[in-house]
Design a protein around this motif. Structure first.
Motif, PDB file in Angstrom:
ATOM      1  N   PHE A  33       0.751  -1.305  -0.046  1.00 59.76           N
ATOM      2  CA  PHE A  33       0.134   0.146   0.077  1.00 59.76           C
ATOM      3  C   PHE A  33       0.790   1.388  -0.103  1.00 59.76           C
ATOM      4  CE2 PHE A  33       0.551  -1.033   4.522  1.00 59.76           C
ATOM      5  CZ  PHE A  33       0.678   0.047   5.033  1.00 59.76           C
ATOM      6  N   TRP A  34       2.102   1.319  -0.288  1.00 60.55           N
ATOM      7  CA  TRP A  34       2.947   2.417   0.164  1.00 60.55           C
ATOM      8  C   TRP A  34       4.337   2.489  -0.901  1.00 60.55           C
ATOM      9  CZ3 TRP A  34       4.649   5.033   5.141  1.00 60.55           C
ATOM     10  CH2 TRP A  34       5.098   6.428   5.075  1.00 60.55           C
ATOM     11  N   PHE A  35       5.393   2.021  -0.168  1.00 65.24           N
ATOM     12  CA  PHE A  35       6.561   2.185  -1.315  1.00 65.24           C
ATOM     13  C   PHE A  35       6.525   0.822  -1.773  1.00 65.24           C
ATOM     14  CE2 PHE A  35       7.589   2.004   3.292  1.00 65.24           C
ATOM     15  CZ  PHE A  35       8.029   0.325   3.525  1.00 65.24           C
ATOM     16  N   THR A  36       7.764   0.594  -2.892  1.00 63.84           N
ATOM     17  CA  THR A  36       7.534  -0.431  -3.599  1.00 63.84           C
ATOM     18  C   THR A  36       8.724  -1.599  -3.164  1.00 63.84           C
ATOM     19  OG1 THR A  36       8.941   0.246  -5.405  1.00 63.84           O
ATOM     20  CG2 THR A  36       6.357   0.182  -5.533  1.00 63.84           C
ATOM     21  N   LYS A  37       9.697  -0.938  -2.324  1.00 59.58           N
ATOM     22  CA  LYS A  37      10.937  -1.516  -1.971  1.00 59.58           C
ATOM     23  C   LYS A  37      11.344  -1.069  -0.766  1.00 59.58           C
ATOM     24  CE  LYS A  37      14.889  -3.537  -4.735  1.00 59.58           C
ATOM     25  NZ  LYS A  37      15.501  -3.238  -5.827  1.00 59.58           N
ATOM     26  N   SER A  38      11.865  -1.971   0.089  1.00 58.00           N
ATOM     27  CA  SER A  38      12.801  -1.575   1.239  1.00 58.00           C
ATOM     28  C   SER A  38      13.824  -2.233   1.584  1.00 58.00           C
ATOM     29  CB  SER A  38      11.545  -1.508   2.525  1.00 58.00           C
ATOM     30  OG  SER A  38      12.417  -1.270   3.828  1.00 58.00           O
ATOM     31  N   SER A  39      14.735  -1.938   2.311  1.00 64.01           N
ATOM     32  CA  SER A  39      15.778  -2.593   2.585  1.00 64.01           C
ATOM     33  C   SER A  39      15.940  -3.240   3.963  1.00 64.01           C
ATOM     34  CB  SER A  39      17.400  -1.538   2.799  1.00 64.01           C
ATOM     35  OG  SER A  39      17.180  -0.769   3.838  1.00 64.01           O
ATOM     36  N   GLY A  40      14.527  -3.021   4.470  1.00 67.15           N
ATOM     37  CA  GLY A  40      14.503  -3.909   5.817  1.00 67.15           C
ATOM     38  C   GLY A  40      13.339  -3.368   6.696  1.00 67.15           C
ATOM     39  N   ILE A  41      13.187  -4.095   7.875  1.00 65.77           N
ATOM     40  CA  ILE A  41      12.220  -4.007   8.834  1.00 65.77           C
ATOM     41  C   ILE A  41      12.678  -2.576   9.469  1.00 65.77           C
ATOM     42  CG2 ILE A  41      11.160  -4.834  10.857  1.00 65.77           C
ATOM     43  CD1 ILE A  41      11.186  -7.763   9.766  1.00 65.77           C
ATOM     44  N   LEU A  42      11.512  -1.713  10.096  1.00 68.17           N
ATOM     45  CA  LEU A  42      11.992  -0.602  10.837  1.00 68.17           C
ATOM     46  C   LEU A  42      12.184  -1.024  12.267  1.00 68.17           C
ATOM     47  CD1 LEU A  42       9.012   1.915   9.657  1.00 68.17           C
ATOM     48  CD2 LEU A  42      11.341   1.859   9.012  1.00 68.17           C
ATOM     49  N   GLU A  43      13.322  -0.922  12.817  1.00 67.58           N
ATOM     50  CA  GLU A  43      14.042  -1.081  13.915  1.00 67.58           C
ATOM     51  C   GLU A  43      14.767   0.196  14.560  1.00 67.58           C
ATOM     52  OE1 GLU A  43      14.999  -5.783  13.749  1.00 67.58           O
ATOM     53  OE2 GLU A  43      16.419  -4.587  12.955  1.00 67.58           O
ATOM     54  N   GLU A  44      14.448   0.231  15.776  1.00 65.63           N
ATOM     55  CA  GLU A  44      15.031   1.472  16.499  1.00 65.63           C
ATOM     56  C   GLU A  44      16.629   1.452  16.329  1.00 65.63           C
ATOM     57  OE1 GLU A  44      15.208   3.163  20.894  1.00 65.63           O
ATOM     58  OE2 GLU A  44      13.208   2.426  20.317  1.00 65.63           O
ATOM     59  N   GLY A  45      17.188   2.721  15.725  1.00 65.46           N
ATOM     60  CA  GLY A  45      18.363   2.793  15.632  1.00 65.46           C
ATOM     61  C   GLY A  45      18.962   2.441  14.181  1.00 65.46           C
ATOM     62  N   LYS A  46      18.174   1.996  13.447  1.00 69.17           N
ATOM     63  CA  LYS A  46      18.478   1.475  12.091  1.00 69.17           C
ATOM     64  C   LYS A  46      18.019   2.609  11.088  1.00 69.17           C
ATOM     65  CE  LYS A  46      17.749  -2.642   9.402  1.00 69.17           C
ATOM     66  NZ  LYS A  46      16.896  -3.838   9.301  1.00 69.17           N
ATOM     67  N   ILE A  47      18.808   2.660   9.973  1.00 68.77           N
ATOM     68  CA  ILE A  47      18.438   3.243   8.709  1.00 68.77           C
ATOM     69  C   ILE A  47      18.057   2.280   7.692  1.00 68.77           C
ATOM     70  CG2 ILE A  47      19.359   4.900   6.988  1.00 68.77           C
ATOM     71  CD1 ILE A  47      21.242   6.278   9.123  1.00 68.77           C
ATOM     72  N   VAL A  48      16.752   2.365   7.109  1.00 77.49           N
ATOM     73  CA  VAL A  48      16.372   1.844   6.098  1.00 77.49           C
ATOM     74  C   VAL A  48      16.034   2.610   4.768  1.00 77.49           C
ATOM     75  CG1 VAL A  48      15.360   0.045   7.484  1.00 77.49           C
ATOM     76  CG2 VAL A  48      14.106   1.873   6.705  1.00 77.49           C
ATOM     77  N   THR A  49      16.388   2.104   3.578  1.00 77.65           N
ATOM     78  CA  THR A  49      15.943   2.799   2.418  1.00 77.65           C
ATOM     79  C   THR A  49      14.909   2.114   1.673  1.00 77.65           C
ATOM     80  OG1 THR A  49      18.394   2.928   1.951  1.00 77.65           O
ATOM     81  CG2 THR A  49      16.596   3.397   0.184  1.00 77.65           C
ATOM     82  N   THR A  59      14.651   7.031  -0.569  1.00 80.60           N
ATOM     83  CA  THR A  59      14.912   8.033   0.330  1.00 80.60           C
ATOM     84  C   THR A  59      15.486   7.032   1.534  1.00 80.60           C
ATOM     85  OG1 THR A  59      14.003   9.700   2.077  1.00 80.60           O
ATOM     86  CG2 THR A  59      12.577   7.853   1.546  1.00 80.60           C
ATOM     87  N   ASN A  60      16.206   7.607   2.431  1.00 79.15           N
ATOM     88  CA  ASN A  60      16.840   6.777   3.727  1.00 79.15           C
ATOM     89  C   ASN A  60      16.102   7.367   4.891  1.00 79.15           C
ATOM     90  OD1 ASN A  60      18.983   5.727   2.430  1.00 79.15           O
ATOM     91  ND2 ASN A  60      20.254   7.403   2.584  1.00 79.15           N
ATOM     92  N   VAL A  61      15.587   6.305   5.636  1.00 77.89           N
ATOM     93  CA  VAL A  61      14.598   6.634   6.819  1.00 77.89           C
ATOM     94  C   VAL A  61      15.441   6.179   7.860  1.00 77.89           C
ATOM     95  CG1 VAL A  61      12.278   5.927   7.849  1.00 77.89           C
ATOM     96  CG2 VAL A  61      12.556   5.973   5.331  1.00 77.89           C
ATOM     97  N   LYS A  62      15.514   7.275   9.026  1.00 80.60           N
ATOM     98  CA  LYS A  62      16.285   6.952  10.246  1.00 80.60           C
ATOM     99  C   LYS A  62      15.146   6.684  11.211  1.00 80.60           C
ATOM    100  CE  LYS A  62      19.440   9.062  13.423  1.00 80.60           C
ATOM    101  NZ  LYS A  62      20.436  10.183  13.629  1.00 80.60           N
ATOM    102  N   VAL A  63      15.154   5.381  11.917  1.00 79.44           N
ATOM    103  CA  VAL A  63      14.352   5.099  12.830  1.00 79.44           C
ATOM    104  C   VAL A  63      14.585   5.461  14.110  1.00 79.44           C
ATOM    105  CG1 VAL A  63      12.988   3.151  13.845  1.00 79.44           C
ATOM    106  CG2 VAL A  63      14.012   3.032  11.411  1.00 79.44           C
ATOM    107  N   LEU A  64      14.020   6.670  14.739  1.00 79.37           N
ATOM    108  CA  LEU A  64      14.506   7.066  16.021  1.00 79.37           C
ATOM    109  C   LEU A  64      14.040   6.459  17.220  1.00 79.37           C
ATOM    110  CD1 LEU A  64      13.877  10.632  14.940  1.00 79.37           C
ATOM    111  CD2 LEU A  64      16.043   9.598  14.872  1.00 79.37           C
ATOM    112  N   GLN A  65      12.713   5.994  17.222  1.00 79.61           N
ATOM    113  CA  GLN A  65      12.342   5.225  18.331  1.00 79.61           C
ATOM    114  C   GLN A  65      11.018   4.216  17.920  1.00 79.61           C
ATOM    115  OE1 GLN A  65      10.128   7.833  21.004  1.00 79.61           O
ATOM    116  NE2 GLN A  65      10.117   6.178  22.561  1.00 79.61           N
ATOM    117  N   VAL A  66      11.036   3.242  18.557  1.00 80.74           N
ATOM    118  CA  VAL A  66       9.913   2.302  18.296  1.00 80.74           C
ATOM    119  C   VAL A  66       9.321   1.627  19.586  1.00 80.74           C
ATOM    120  CG1 VAL A  66       9.456  -0.038  17.397  1.00 80.74           C
ATOM    121  CG2 VAL A  66      10.774   1.552  16.049  1.00 80.74           C
TER     122      VAL A  66
END
Length: 148
Positions: A33-49, A59-66
């Motif tokens: 329902f959103w983006f077509t590809k991701s480099s991984g699951i959202l986890e605190e402290g991780k950066i995913v694309t 875009t790179n997504v910095k996960v600040l808190q979960v």
């Protein structure tokens, strides 16, 4: 000053909070329902694309808190802004609230980014609702800006 300006979109999704939370952290679900590809699951402290292949954008997504089943705090975009995803359990399902803030733009540029964020996050929530409640991928993101 734009520091206290934020954009908010929300939607009730008639599914358990655990299912909705997983839909936002697990790209195997989110890509329906959103983006077509991701480099991984959202986890605190991780950066995913995240990637929207049909537009050639990533875009790179910095996960600040979960906080499981409650909150995901991220920072992403160019220039970067904060985007929070809040999950609230209600009797009828789960209320998802997406807040975007920390804009550096001013004047007309600020109005444009507010409009883009409001429309974009509303479209994401609409697509999420259709997919999780009815199993339908409406292809809303792909069809929002069809190629000519």
């Amino acid at each position: 000053m734009s520091s206290n300006i934020y954009v908010e979109a929300q939607m009730l999704i008639r599914k358990p909070i655990e299912d909705i939370f997983q839909a936002f952290i697990n790209p195997e679900i989110t890509t329906n329902f959103w983006f077509t590809k991701s480099s991984g699951i959202l986890e605190e402290g991780k950066i995913v694309t995240w990637e929207w292949e049909m537009y050639g954008v990533k875009t790179n997504v910095k996960v600040l808190q979960v906080i499981p089943n409650q909150l995901i705090k991220t920072e992403w975009g160019e220039p970067s802004t904060n985007v929070d995803y809040e999950f609230k359990e209600l009797e009828k399902g789960t209320l998802v609230i997406i807040k975007s803030y920390g804009f550096s733009q001013t004047r007309e540029d600020l109005l444009k980014i507010i409009n883009d964020n409001t429309g974009g996050f509303t479209t994401v929530l609409d697509g999420c609702k259709a997919y999780l409640e009815h199993g339908i991928n409406l292809r809303l993101i792909e069809d929002k800006f069809p190629s000519k």
